[in-house]
Design an enzyme around this catalytic site. Structure first.
Site, PDB file in Angstrom:
ATOM      1  N   SER A 116      -4.418  -2.547   1.214  1.00 44.07           N
ATOM      2  CA  SER A 116      -3.309  -3.425   1.551  1.00 44.07           C
ATOM      3  C   SER A 116      -3.831  -4.834   1.785  1.00 44.07           C
ATOM      4  O   SER A 116      -4.826  -5.029   2.476  1.00 44.07           O
ATOM      5  CB  SER A 116      -2.633  -2.903   2.814  1.00 44.07           C
ATOM      6  OG  SER A 116      -1.668  -3.828   3.239  1.00 44.07           O
ATOM      7  N   THR A 135       6.746  -7.426 -13.695  1.00 39.85           N
ATOM      8  CA  THR A 135       5.908  -8.591 -13.902  1.00 39.85           C
ATOM      9  C   THR A 135       4.791  -8.620 -12.863  1.00 39.85           C
ATOM     10  O   THR A 135       5.029  -8.403 -11.681  1.00 39.85           O
ATOM     11  CB  THR A 135       6.755  -9.872 -13.785  1.00 39.85           C
ATOM     12  OG1 THR A 135       7.800  -9.767 -14.744  1.00 39.85           O
ATOM     13  CG2 THR A 135       5.935 -11.112 -14.045  1.00 39.85           C
ATOM     14  N   CYS A 173       5.407   0.757  11.059  1.00 38.29           N
ATOM     15  CA  CYS A 173       6.191   1.305   9.960  1.00 38.29           C
ATOM     16  C   CYS A 173       7.169   2.367  10.435  1.00 38.29           C
ATOM     17  O   CYS A 173       8.061   2.757   9.721  1.00 38.29           O
ATOM     18  CB  CYS A 173       5.272   1.885   8.895  1.00 38.29           C
ATOM     19  SG  CYS A 173       4.039   0.703   8.382  1.00 38.29           S
ATOM     20  N   GLN A 211      -6.605   0.739   6.592  1.00 41.09           N
ATOM     21  CA  GLN A 211      -7.101   0.327   7.909  1.00 41.09           C
ATOM     22  C   GLN A 211      -8.630   0.275   7.980  1.00 41.09           C
ATOM     23  O   GLN A 211      -9.187  -0.024   9.039  1.00 41.09           O
ATOM     24  CB  GLN A 211      -6.584   1.293   8.994  1.00 41.09           C
ATOM     25  CG  GLN A 211      -5.078   1.305   9.176  1.00 41.09           C
ATOM     26  CD  GLN A 211      -4.536   0.049   9.834  1.00 41.09           C
ATOM     27  OE1 GLN A 211      -5.291  -0.847  10.233  1.00 41.09           O
ATOM     28  NE2 GLN A 211      -3.218  -0.030   9.938  1.00 41.09           N
ATOM     29  N   HIS A 250      -2.160  -7.419   3.322  1.00 44.98           N
ATOM     30  CA  HIS A 250      -1.796  -8.099   4.574  1.00 44.98           C
ATOM     31  C   HIS A 250      -2.515  -7.526   5.793  1.00 44.98           C
ATOM     32  O   HIS A 250      -2.364  -8.021   6.897  1.00 44.98           O
ATOM     33  CB  HIS A 250      -0.272  -8.073   4.776  1.00 44.98           C
ATOM     34  CG  HIS A 250       0.284  -6.738   5.142  1.00 44.98           C
ATOM     35  ND1 HIS A 250       0.521  -6.378   6.445  1.00 44.98           N
ATOM     36  CD2 HIS A 250       0.639  -5.678   4.393  1.00 44.98           C
ATOM     37  CE1 HIS A 250       1.017  -5.152   6.483  1.00 44.98           C
ATOM     38  NE2 HIS A 250       1.091  -4.701   5.239  1.00 44.98           N
ATOM     39  N   ASN A 260      -4.165   4.907  11.427  1.00 47.64           N
ATOM     40  CA  ASN A 260      -3.541   3.650  11.837  1.00 47.64           C
ATOM     41  C   ASN A 260      -3.065   3.654  13.283  1.00 47.64           C
ATOM     42  O   ASN A 260      -2.742   2.608  13.819  1.00 47.64           O
ATOM     43  CB  ASN A 260      -2.364   3.348  10.907  1.00 47.64           C
ATOM     44  CG  ASN A 260      -1.372   4.488  10.831  1.00 47.64           C
ATOM     45  OD1 ASN A 260      -1.758   5.650  10.695  1.00 47.64           O
ATOM     46  ND2 ASN A 260      -0.106   4.187  10.939  1.00 47.64           N
ATOM     47  N   ALA A 306       0.843  -1.193   0.000  1.00 45.23           N
ATOM     48  CA  ALA A 306       0.000   0.000   0.000  1.00 45.23           C
ATOM     49  C   ALA A 306       0.880   1.246   0.000  1.00 45.23           C
ATOM     50  O   ALA A 306       0.524   2.273  -0.575  1.00 45.23           O
ATOM     51  CB  ALA A 306      -0.930  -0.004   1.209  1.00 45.23           C
TER      52      ALA A 306
END
Lengths: 409, 372
Positions: B196, B234, B320, B176, B198, B147, B69
């Site tokens: 995102s 790719t 993060c 979130q 995950h 977040n 993200a």
């Protein structure tokens, strides 16, 4: 927030004696396109349809109406009580939602169908404008050239208000004008030509020429994907694709005629086959995406020589379009991104470096006489494959192939 | 072990992992290859995009899959800002670092960026936004759910204001919010959205940028013309499939899981509110998935390590940026207090969290407060 969609009919309203016939067709088309929304109630009058949303979200309904030809415009209406307070409250809400500029000019227009309302239209207009103005910031009155017009429609079955109207697709009701055969290559032009033919009420069967192994399954999938986009605009949401095996004919052309005539003669064969298909399936005309001067085979001289092989009307909706105009429409109808997928089609293989631009009919006939194509044409017609495509269910030749793989996520 | 750091990342779901592994094996060909295997992959990719867009109600958007993200945010922000270098830009003071730092970079490049303040609950004021908006504004970034404290931003009102300026595009970082809160706005109305994988039980390494089809970007990465010329490289087909699977599995459960987590949140609020010295950061309208506390005078990191001794895992700040020894930016902006911002701890929940987990957390935290 909206309760009703008011739908206005387009060009068909100019018809006189056979207007009923058009009306019946368009009402059927609207009903069949909206059949997936069980809560809707559609009421048809002579020049309009009223679609009562009954709690359905208006966005998908409008999306569907945007595939119905013959509609000139729609307005999203809000139902309210027939008194000043309620009308003003709803109007403020509606204008706030529809306002697209910080400073916005507006006016009010009232239609009092229900004469029991105790004030005349001009009085209602004035009263509502006075109540709405101070409640929406940046709103300025301009009765001559307003950015938005608030319509108040006092009808006996309810009071509806709406702001402006959205343009519909225009054209004539789908399938009102008979049937035609669309020649579709996979390029940008032919789907647009198909769309424009549908717009005039011509129902279509599509014909594609495939030359495997020079053209691939991907090229065929591309045509299928294009037609599934186009099929959204047909009366039934469906379209038939005929795939003509063209390799042997192209091969014979390449081997037997002077190659500067390759393209002219190839196109004459395509039209011969198209002509035969039309007669067999009782289709009244051929639709093609040719545009004057675009490539060597689309000069006036080329079109004349190519057209000589059929007596059926050939309509070329894009004949006078510029490429940028064609691309614009292709983007609007969602075919552009599919059309630019990079596969070879039968029109892009065996193209000579210097094709003849102004072919001479006698010379072309002489070149054709060097080989008897009639058997190959007969064979091609016999081995035609047919696909029934539906805009709702995506058809993939990949899913039918024998390579293991589950496409369900 | 009690994992309470779901806002940082979630464990991958078994079904999602199955999809990931299957697609990785069955559809290994490059979606850009012209041959049949490649086109088969490409066909599946198109199908995945359509299905994802359909589930989220963003059929009018192009979908670009990215590596995260953060990458999606960078493409959106730098791509648009550099396309309109004379345009004005607005964002908030509490964005995720991948948004905030991208704007800081643009400021270094000479662009003017205006930052919206937040109130004590961490929510922006749309009046301030209205004041900043004018016809030169090209981009506004407002996160959906913060977040750090879970503050839910008034995206619907902001979108309505921004709609009045046709040049201005609204970018919403939805990482979130997705699968956690029912949006009160239509995702399809937002010009640019980032998601995102995950955060919703998908694999790491998959982000998604969805943008309305008429939006153009300046290239910020150079390579092939894959993915609308926006993101070369790719395509990670298995990653895209796994994201789609996660959305398919968890998006319809949003409302149900929200209720369950709301209840957990209330329970936690009651329990932790009674502990000495604990301040609960953020308003009661915040996302129940994120619960943020401060214990002024203590160091957030010490508390994290204290809980860790009881095998309970929570965060300071956002994962993060939590290695930086600086007061947490969101909380500093909400409270103006360095002390509160330095001692903050984020507990983030899941519908898989149990009452027992929360009770153990409370006990452990009580011990940590008494001993540290």
């Amino acid at each position: 927030m909206y309760d009703l969609i008011m739908v206005r009919y387009g060009e068909m309203t100019l018809k006189k004696k056979n207007y009923r016939h058009f009306l019946k067709q368009i009402n059927n088309n609207i009903k069949s396109k909206l059949k997936d929304f069980p809560n809707l109630r559609v009421e048809n009058t002579n020049f309009r349809s009223y679609i009562y949303l009954n709690g359905e979200d208006h966005v998908p309904v409008i999306d569907k109406l945007n595939t119905v030809f013959g509609l000139s415009s729609y307005s999203l209406c809000v139902k309210t009580e027939p008194d000043y307070d309620h009308i003003a409250d709803k109007a403020v809400e509606l204008i706030k939602a529809e306002k697209k500029k910080a400073i916005c000019t507006f006016k009010v227009e009232t239609k009092r169908g229900d004469k029991t309302f105790p004030a005349t239209s001009p009085v209602i207009t004035k009263e509502i404008a006075a109540r709405v103005l101070p409640r929406v910031s940046g709103l300025v009155v301009d009765v001559h050239n307003p950015d938005l017009t608030l319509h108040i429609d006092l009808r006996s079955e309810g009071t509806y208000i709406y702001v402006n109207s959205v343009k519909g697709l225009g054209g004539l009701p789908a399938a009102i004008s008979g049937k035609g055969l669309l020649l579709i290559s996979g390029g940008i032009d032919s789907p647009v030509a198909g769309f424009l033919a549908l717009k005039k009420g011509i129902d279509l069967v599509a014909l594609h020429f495939a030359s495997p192994p020079f053209t691939s399954d991907m090229a065929l999938q591309k045509v299928i994907d294009l037609l599934q986009e186009i099929a959204k605009f047909t009366a039934t949401g469906k379209i038939t694709l005929l795939v003509c095996p063209f390799t042997e004919i192209q091969d014979a052309i390449r081997k037997n005629v002077d190659n500067i005539y390759n393209i002219t003669i190839m196109r004459r064969h395509m039209y011969r086959i198209a002509d035969a298909v039309c007669r067999e399936r009782d289709l009244g005309l051929i639709v093609s995406g040719e545009s004057i001067g675009q490539v060597a085979s689309q000069t006036v001289e080329s079109l004349k020589v190519i057209n000589e092989v059929t007596n059926l009307p050939v309509i070329r909706p894009l004949a006078t379009y510029d490429k940028v105009e064609i691309i614009k429409t292709a983007r609007e109808i969602g075919t552009y991104d599919i059309s630019i997928r990079p596969y070879e089609d039968c029109c892009t293989i065996f193209v000579p470096e210097h094709p003849v631009i102004k072919p001479d009919a006698r010379k072309v006939e002489f070149q054709e006489s060097k080989f008897d194509f009639s058997e190959l044409i007969k064979k091609a017609l016999q081995n035609m494959e047919s696909y029934e495509l539906d805009s709702k269910t995506k058809f993939s030749i990949f899913e039918k192939m024998k390579i293991p793989g589950n496409y369900e996520i | 072990m009690i994992y309470l750091d779901y806002a940082a990342t979630t464990p991958v779901d078994e079904d999602v992992l199955d999809t990931y592994a299957r697609i990785q094996k069955e559809f290994y060909a490059n979606t850009n290859s012209l041959h049949l295997l490649g086109q088969r992959s490409n066909y599946l990719f198109e199908k995945i995009k359509q299905e994802t867009a359909g589930l989220l109600g963003i059929n009018g958007h192009n979908l670009v899959f990215t590596g995260s993200a953060s990458e999606a945010n960078n493409i959106a922000i730098l791509g648009i800002a550099r396309k309109y270098p004379r345009g004005k830009i607005i964002t908030t003071k509490i964005e995720h670092p991948s948004v905030y730092a991208a704007y800081r970079q643009l400021e270094r490049e000479g662009l003017t960026v205006k930052y919206l303040d937040v109130d004590s609950a961490g929510v922006i004021d749309t009046k301030q936004l209205a004041g900043y908006l004018d016809s030169d504004v090209v981009l506004v970034s407002i996160m959906w759910v913060n977040n750090i404290v879970g503050a839910v931003q008034p995206i619907k009102e902001a979108a309505e204001l921004i709609k009045l300026y046709p040049k201005a595009k609204l970018h919403v970082d939805a990482a979130q919010g997705l699968c956690k809160i029912e949006p009160e706005f239509a995702l399809g109305d937002i010009d640019l959205l980032t998601f995102s994988s995950h955060k919703i039980y998908g694999p790491k390494g998959v982000g998604l940028l969805a943008f309305k089809k008429n939006i153009e970007f300046e290239k910020i990465m150079h390579g092939s013309d894959a993915q609308y010329n926006v993101r070369p490289g790719t395509v990670d087909l298995a990653g895209a499939a796994a994201f789609c699977k996660a959305v398919k599995k968890f998006y319809p459960e949003t409302s149900r899981n929200y209720k369950a987590v709301k209840r957990l949140n209330r329970r936690l609020r009651e329990k932790l509110g009674g502990l000495p010295g604990v301040i609960i950061n953020g308003g009661s309208d915040a996302s129940p998935y994120i619960f943020n506390i401060s214990i002024p005078g203590r160091n957030g990191e010490t508390i994290v390590h204290g809980l860790e001794k009881d095998a309970i895992f929570v965060s300071t700040g956002s994962a993060c940026s939590s290695k930086l020894k600086e007061p947490e930016r969101t909380i500093l902006n909400m409270t103006g207090s360095k002390d509160i911002a330095l001692s903050s701890v984020r507990i983030s929940l899941s519908h898989r969290t149990s009452d027992d987990d929360l009770d153990k957390l409370t006990e452990s935290l009580r011990r940590v407060i008494n001993n540290v």
